[in-house]
Write an enzyme that holds these catalytic residues in place. Structure first.
Site, PDB file in Angstrom:
ATOM      1  N   ALA A  86       0.799  -1.543  -0.027  1.00  0.00           N
ATOM      2  CA  ALA A  86       0.154   0.346   0.209  1.00  0.00           C
ATOM      3  C   ALA A  86       0.548   1.185   0.298  1.00  0.00           C
ATOM      4  O   ALA A  86       2.178   1.494   0.748  1.00  0.00           O
ATOM      5  CB  ALA A  86      -0.791  -0.570   1.000  1.00  0.00           C
ATOM      6  N   PRO A  87       0.018   2.310  -0.410  1.00  0.00           N
ATOM      7  CA  PRO A  87       0.899   3.675  -0.316  1.00  0.00           C
ATOM      8  C   PRO A  87       0.272   4.665   0.663  1.00  0.00           C
ATOM      9  O   PRO A  87       0.104   4.520   1.120  1.00  0.00           O
ATOM     10  CB  PRO A  87       0.835   4.302  -1.930  1.00  0.00           C
ATOM     11  N   LYS A  92       2.111  -4.798   3.977  1.00  0.00           N
ATOM     12  CA  LYS A  92       3.085  -3.793   4.019  1.00  0.00           C
ATOM     13  C   LYS A  92       2.851  -2.752   3.023  1.00  0.00           C
ATOM     14  O   LYS A  92       2.788  -2.161   2.619  1.00  0.00           O
ATOM     15  CB  LYS A  92       4.342  -4.477   2.827  1.00  0.00           C
ATOM     16  N   PRO A  93       2.912  -1.947   4.495  1.00  0.00           N
ATOM     17  CA  PRO A  93       2.185  -0.721   4.316  1.00  0.00           C
ATOM     18  C   PRO A  93       2.937   0.058   4.086  1.00  0.00           C
ATOM     19  O   PRO A  93       4.951  -0.017   3.767  1.00  0.00           O
ATOM     20  CB  PRO A  93       2.035   0.372   5.533  1.00  0.00           C
ATOM     21  N   SER A  94       3.442   2.226   3.306  1.00  0.00           N
ATOM     22  CA  SER A  94       4.296   2.141   2.648  1.00  0.00           C
ATOM     23  C   SER A  94       5.880   3.020   4.338  1.00  0.00           C
ATOM     24  O   SER A  94       4.956   2.769   5.299  1.00  0.00           O
ATOM     25  CB  SER A  94       3.586   3.644   2.546  1.00  0.00           C
ATOM     26  N   SER A 135       2.424   3.735  -7.286  1.00  0.00           N
ATOM     27  CA  SER A 135       3.113   4.881  -8.313  1.00  0.00           C
ATOM     28  C   SER A 135       3.436   3.869  -9.564  1.00  0.00           C
ATOM     29  O   SER A 135       2.658   2.706  -9.667  1.00  0.00           O
ATOM     30  CB  SER A 135       4.229   5.655  -8.180  1.00  0.00           C
ATOM     31  N   ILE A 136       2.918   4.679 -10.891  1.00  0.00           N
ATOM     32  CA  ILE A 136       2.984   3.605 -11.647  1.00  0.00           C
ATOM     33  C   ILE A 136       4.287   2.898 -12.136  1.00  0.00           C
ATOM     34  O   ILE A 136       4.867   1.742 -12.550  1.00  0.00           O
ATOM     35  CB  ILE A 136       2.810   4.647 -13.220  1.00  0.00           C
ATOM     36  N   THR A 172       6.414   1.851  -9.763  1.00  0.00           N
ATOM     37  CA  THR A 172       6.196   0.843  -8.701  1.00  0.00           C
ATOM     38  C   THR A 172       5.358  -0.330  -9.645  1.00  0.00           C
ATOM     39  O   THR A 172       5.772  -1.511  -9.308  1.00  0.00           O
ATOM     40  CB  THR A 172       6.040   1.178  -7.440  1.00  0.00           C
ATOM     41  N   GLU A 224      -3.488  -1.260  -8.955  1.00  0.00           N
ATOM     42  CA  GLU A 224      -4.155   0.416  -8.538  1.00  0.00           C
ATOM     43  C   GLU A 224      -2.599   2.053  -9.302  1.00  0.00           C
ATOM     44  O   GLU A 224      -2.519   1.824  -7.367  1.00  0.00           O
ATOM     45  CB  GLU A 224      -5.056   0.712  -7.669  1.00  0.00           C
ATOM     46  N   CYS A 277      -5.285   9.450  -5.265  1.00  0.00           N
ATOM     47  CA  CYS A 277      -4.725   8.577  -6.542  1.00  0.00           C
ATOM     48  C   CYS A 277      -6.137   9.555  -7.652  1.00  0.00           C
ATOM     49  O   CYS A 277      -6.070   9.896  -9.280  1.00  0.00           O
ATOM     50  CB  CYS A 277      -4.956   7.705  -7.038  1.00  0.00           C
TER      51      CYS A 277
HETATM   52  P1  NAD Z   1       4.780   3.794  -3.846  1.00  0.00           P
HETATM   53  O1  NAD Z   1       4.924   3.317  -5.659  1.00  0.00           O
HETATM   54  O2  NAD Z   1       5.873   4.991  -4.355  1.00  0.00           O
HETATM   55  O3  NAD Z   1       5.288   3.002  -3.011  1.00  0.00           O
HETATM   56  C1  NAD Z   1       3.763   2.202  -3.077  1.00  0.00           C
HETATM   57  C2  NAD Z   1       4.405   0.648  -2.543  1.00  0.00           C
HETATM   58  O4  NAD Z   1       4.800  -0.042  -3.177  1.00  0.00           O
HETATM   59  C3  NAD Z   1       5.241   1.003  -0.834  1.00  0.00           C
HETATM   60  O5  NAD Z   1       4.828   0.008   0.340  1.00  0.00           O
HETATM   61  C4  NAD Z   1       6.470   1.067  -1.378  1.00  0.00           C
HETATM   62  O6  NAD Z   1       6.966   0.248  -0.248  1.00  0.00           O
HETATM   63  C5  NAD Z   1       6.275  -0.297  -2.463  1.00  0.00           C
HETATM   64  N1  NAD Z   1       7.317  -0.932  -3.100  1.00  0.00           N
HETATM   65  C6  NAD Z   1       8.548   0.270  -3.888  1.00  0.00           C
HETATM   66  N2  NAD Z   1       9.161  -0.391  -4.470  1.00  0.00           N
HETATM   67  C7  NAD Z   1       8.683  -1.659  -5.266  1.00  0.00           C
HETATM   68  C8  NAD Z   1       9.233  -2.717  -5.646  1.00  0.00           C
HETATM   69  N3  NAD Z   1      10.132  -2.988  -6.336  1.00  0.00           N
HETATM   70  N4  NAD Z   1       8.550  -4.003  -4.852  1.00  0.00           N
HETATM   71  C9  NAD Z   1       7.688  -3.986  -3.934  1.00  0.00           C
HETATM   72  N5  NAD Z   1       6.830  -2.645  -3.270  1.00  0.00           N
HETATM   73  C10 NAD Z   1       6.753  -2.268  -3.457  1.00  0.00           C
HETATM   74  O7  NAD Z   1       4.029   4.962  -4.190  1.00  0.00           O
HETATM   75  P2  NAD Z   1       3.269   5.905  -3.318  1.00  0.00           P
HETATM   76  O8  NAD Z   1       4.557   7.491  -3.684  1.00  0.00           O
HETATM   77  O9  NAD Z   1       3.705   4.740  -1.621  1.00  0.00           O
HETATM   78  O10 NAD Z   1       2.059   6.027  -3.356  1.00  0.00           O
HETATM   79  C11 NAD Z   1       1.909   7.331  -4.472  1.00  0.00           C
HETATM   80  C12 NAD Z   1       1.257   7.387  -5.787  1.00  0.00           C
HETATM   81  O11 NAD Z   1      -0.182   5.577  -5.765  1.00  0.00           O
HETATM   82  C13 NAD Z   1       0.641   7.573  -6.866  1.00  0.00           C
HETATM   83  O12 NAD Z   1       0.558   8.210  -7.699  1.00  0.00           O
HETATM   84  C14 NAD Z   1      -0.809   8.085  -6.540  1.00  0.00           C
HETATM   85  O13 NAD Z   1      -1.769   8.414  -7.661  1.00  0.00           O
HETATM   86  C15 NAD Z   1      -0.710   6.071  -6.173  1.00  0.00           C
HETATM   87  N6  NAD Z   1      -1.910   5.786  -5.434  1.00  0.00           N
HETATM   88  C16 NAD Z   1      -3.115   4.713  -6.880  1.00  0.00           C
HETATM   89  C17 NAD Z   1      -4.037   4.661  -6.054  1.00  0.00           C
HETATM   90  C18 NAD Z   1      -5.150   4.368  -7.357  1.00  0.00           C
HETATM   91  O14 NAD Z   1      -6.240   3.472  -6.756  1.00  0.00           O
HETATM   92  N7  NAD Z   1      -5.258   3.795  -8.367  1.00  0.00           N
HETATM   93  C19 NAD Z   1      -4.621   4.796  -4.973  1.00  0.00           C
HETATM   94  C20 NAD Z   1      -3.455   5.428  -4.167  1.00  0.00           C
HETATM   95  C21 NAD Z   1      -2.332   6.371  -4.286  1.00  0.00           C
END
Ligand code: NAD
Length: 474
Positions: A148-149, A174-176, A226-227, A229, A247, A281
């Site tokens: 999750a983010p 695993k949360p952020s 994020s896209i 990730t 998502e 998002c």
């Molecule tokens: P992020 O992609 O940086 O991180 C999200 C999670 O992924 C974190 O828990 C992180 O530790 C984990 N992660 C990072 N690299 C990884 C890897 N290689 N393998 C597995 N896990 C990994 O995103 P963020 O900055 O926390 O969140 C913001 C983004 O999330 C924005 O782009 C937002 O639009 C998007 N978002 C989308 C939705 C949706 O439902 N579509 C909802 C909320 C947020």
């Protein structure tokens, strides 16, 4: 009492129904103060392995007892609501949002547990005649990784965990690393309710996430983030053909039609664009306004931006909290500065608020267009560009000329016309005269780079199953 005033928060990982110690920890910062207020367990590859093994061990009995699952998931909803006062200040301290919004997150997570507790995917009889009896049955997948983010740690995790568990899977969450504590707390609360190993909660950096996505016992990865990730996870999943739901990010266009009431549109768009300080998002992220009403719309939005009460989410009266973390604050500042360098007019805000917290002024920009980064990219913060258009076809083309495809909206007095424009937008969801409105029974998904798979409603439950056809000859 806010967490910053209370004793230090101390929460642990949950593996196999028990607290699990880790050798290392990392700091968690309160974005309203810029100061470290707690530490969180930093899961190593061995800790990830222990969590996945616990989920795998719990899977056979969990998957085989639907009645217990229903009772337990309803009890989990009750337990979350009973622990509201413990979870809410932790979420506000690590995420920044006002306490009332943190409370809504916990309540929404609980609603997901209750909603999916009672949802069934009945077997379908496809044929029952003299030649065959054919049934389609839905099966769980096995241990699922939920990643999750930081913008809605609990709502987004709940939207995944509840259907995953209801369908008979077990979970490692695993949360952020920016917002680990509220999820760890939820893990502690649910230890009392869920059988050991059914939900394991660990925290750590991106490496811990990567270790989950490559673990051979994980059968599905349900990810929001994020896209960039999302693409890395899709690549990791491909090696083992693990199922994925992704998502991802959005850059939602809003089209305001000629003849719309600018003040009404501003009052509708502003709270949806700036809620959670723009870190949503599916928030409106670029507004295409007909030139005849653009100046009035900009002024009405700017007035709302100037009036918004920005501050520490734990204090009464705060409407908008800080940006969640320093890199994100710097990104928002960089995108606004870049727009100004490209000739944008700042109608409200436009700068970082002095102090140690990660506060940014609610910002309205105009006199800019496509090709400027804040229009083309996802800003994910409290800054909104308003772009003028004269030709509706051109506005629709510009709204669609992107890899993003999460949400979008059309605003206007002529509902039939607005609905016709809505049909032309490329997005998972298009709203008319609103934006971000959702209920649990509506499917939610992104098209193009905004995602793969569907969450919410019965589609969300199906996403945690695969089908099994049983064809019996007669
Ligand atoms: P992020 O992609 O940086 O991180 C999200 C999670 O992924 C974190 O828990 C992180 O530790 C984990 N992660 C990072 N690299 C990884 C890897 N290689 N393998 C597995 N896990 C990994 O995103 P963020 O900055 O926390 O969140 C913001 C983004 O999330 C924005 O782009 C937002 O639009 C998007 N978002 C989308 C939705 C949706 O439902 N579509 C909802 C909320 C947020």
């Amino acid at each position: 009492m806010s967490v910053s005033e209370s004793a230090a928060v101390s929460v642990s990982s949950t593996i196999g129904g028990k607290a699990h110690p880790t050798a290392a920890t990392f700091d968690v910062v309160n974005p309203a103060t810029g100061e470290v207020f707690a530490t969180a367990p930093d899961a190593s590859a061995a800790d990830v392995d222990a969590a996945v093994r616990a989920a795998a061990q719990a899977y056979p009995s969990w998957r085989s007892d639907a009645k217990t699952r229903r009772e337990v998931l309803n009890a989990a909803a009750d337990a979350l609501l009973a622990a509201l006062d413990e979870i809410v200040p932790i979420l506000t301290a690590e995420q920044g949002k006002p306490l009332a919004e943190s409370a809504r997150e916990v309540q929404t997570a609980a609603m997901f547990f209750r909603y999916y507790a009672d949802m069934e995917l009945p077997r379908e009889v496809l044929r029952d005649d003299e030649s065959a009896f054919v049934q389609l049955v839905r099966r769980p997948l096995g241990p699922v990784a939920v990643i999750a983010p930081w913008n809605f740690p609990l709502t987004l995790a709940g939207a995944k965990i509840a259907p995953a568990l209801s369908a008979g899977n077990t979970v490692v969450l695993k949360p952020s690393p920016f917002t680990p504590l509220s999820s760890l707390k939820v893990g502690e609360v649910l230890r009392e309710v869920l059988p050991a190993g059914v939900l394991n909660v660990i925290s750590g950096g991106n490496e811990a996430g990567a270790a989950m996505t490559t673990h051979p016992l994980i059968r599905k990865i349900s990810f929001t983030g994020s896209i960039a990730t999302g693409k890395a996870i899709a690549a990791a999943a491909a090696a083992d053909l693990k199922r994925t739901t992704l998502e991802l990010g959005g850059n939602d266009p809003v089209i305001v039609l000629e003849g719309a009431d600018p003040v009404r549109v501003a009052e509708g768009v502003f709270p949806r664009a700036f809620s959670n300080s723009g870190q949503v998002c599916v928030a409106p992220k670029r507004v295409y306004a007909h030139e005849s009403l653009r100046p009035a719309l900009v002024e009405a939005l700017a007035e709302l931006a100037r009036d918004a009460k920005v501050g520490d989410g734990s204090l009464a009266g705060t409407e908008l909290g800080p940006v969640n973390n320093r890199p994100q604050l710097e990104r928002v500042a960089e995108l606004v500065d870049d727009a100004v360098r490209h000739g944008a007019t700042v109608a409200a805000g436009g700068g970082v608020i002095d102090g140690k917290g990660y506060f940014y002024q609610p910002t309205i920009l105009t006199d800019l267009g496509d090709g400027v980064r804040i229009v083309d990219e996802e800003q994910f913060g409290p800054a909104l560009p308003v772009i003028g258009y004269r030709d509706l076809d051109d506005a629709v083309a510009r709204a669609n000329a992107t890899h993003f495809g999460l949400g979008s909206s059309v605003w206007g007095e002529d509902l039939e016309r607005a609905a016709a424009v809505a049909e032309r937008l490329e997005a998972g969801t298009t709203w008319v005269n609103t934006h971000t409105a959702r209920s649990l029974d509506e499917p939610f998904a992104g098209v193009k780079w905004s995602g793969i798979g569907v969450e919410s409603g019965r589609w969300g439950l199906k996403g945690f199953t695969e089908f099994h056809l049983i064809h019996q000859a007669r």
